[in-house]
Design a protein around this motif. Structure first.
Motif, mmCIF file in Angstrom:
data_model
loop_
_atom_site.group_PDB
_atom_site.id
_atom_site.type_symbol
_atom_site.label_atom_id
_atom_site.label_comp_id
_atom_site.label_asym_id
_atom_site.label_seq_id
_atom_site.Cartn_x
_atom_site.Cartn_y
_atom_site.Cartn_z
ATOM 1 N N ALA A 13 0.836 -1.206 0.000
ATOM 2 C CA ALA A 13 0.000 0.000 0.000
ATOM 3 C C ALA A 13 0.870 1.254 0.000
ATOM 4 O O ALA A 13 0.610 2.214 -0.739
ATOM 5 N N LYS A 14 1.924 1.249 0.809
ATOM 6 C CA LYS A 14 2.807 2.412 0.881
ATOM 7 C C LYS A 14 3.584 2.614 -0.414
ATOM 8 O O LYS A 14 3.805 3.743 -0.834
ATOM 9 N N ASN A 16 2.464 2.153 -3.178
ATOM 10 C CA ASN A 16 1.495 2.634 -4.153
ATOM 11 C C ASN A 16 0.826 3.930 -3.727
ATOM 12 O O ASN A 16 -0.275 4.249 -4.164
ATOM 13 N N ALA A 18 0.121 5.231 -0.453
ATOM 14 C CA ALA A 18 -0.471 5.450 0.867
ATOM 15 C C ALA A 18 0.611 5.944 1.823
ATOM 16 O O ALA A 18 1.653 5.322 1.964
ATOM 17 N N VAL A 21 -1.293 3.728 6.814
ATOM 18 C CA VAL A 21 -2.379 2.752 6.691
ATOM 19 C C VAL A 21 -2.792 2.344 8.101
ATOM 20 O O VAL A 21 -1.977 1.831 8.866
ATOM 21 N N LEU A 29 -7.550 -4.745 3.819
ATOM 22 C CA LEU A 29 -6.766 -5.027 2.615
ATOM 23 C C LEU A 29 -6.370 -6.495 2.541
ATOM 24 O O LEU A 29 -6.437 -7.115 1.478
#
Length: 69
Positions: A13-14, A16, A18, A21, A29
Motif C-alpha cells: 500500500a505504501k 502505491n 499510501a 495505513v 486489505l
C-alpha cells in the motif's frame, strides 16, 4: 486468522502512494487480497483443468486475470 502477512500488505500500500495505513484498513486489505487471490486461483485452476493439467501455470493466471475485467 489471515494467511497473508499484514506488514507485507501495508508495504505494498505504501509503495502505491499510501502515506499511512490504519490497522483496520490493513486488515481489510488483507481480507480483500486473500479473497481476490482465492477467486483468481479458482478460475486459473479451471483453465488448467480444461487444458488437461493439474498444475496451474502462469498462462492460466493471466487468462483468469483477463476474465476479471
Amino acid at each position: 486468522m489471515a494467511d497473508l502477512p499484514i506488514a507485507a500488505v501495508v508495504r505494498i500500500a505504501k509503495k502505491n502512494g499510501a502515506e499511512r495505513v490504519g490497522s483496520d484498513a490493513a486488515e481489510a486489505l488483507v481480507v480483500k487480497a486473500e479473497a481476490y487471490i482465492a477467486d483468481l486461483t479458482k478460475k486459473a485452476n479451471q483453465y488448467a483443468l480444461h487444458a488437461g493439467r493439474k498444475t496451474i501455470k502462469e498462462e492460466d493466471i493471466e487468462l483468469a486475470a483477463k476474465s476479471e475485467v
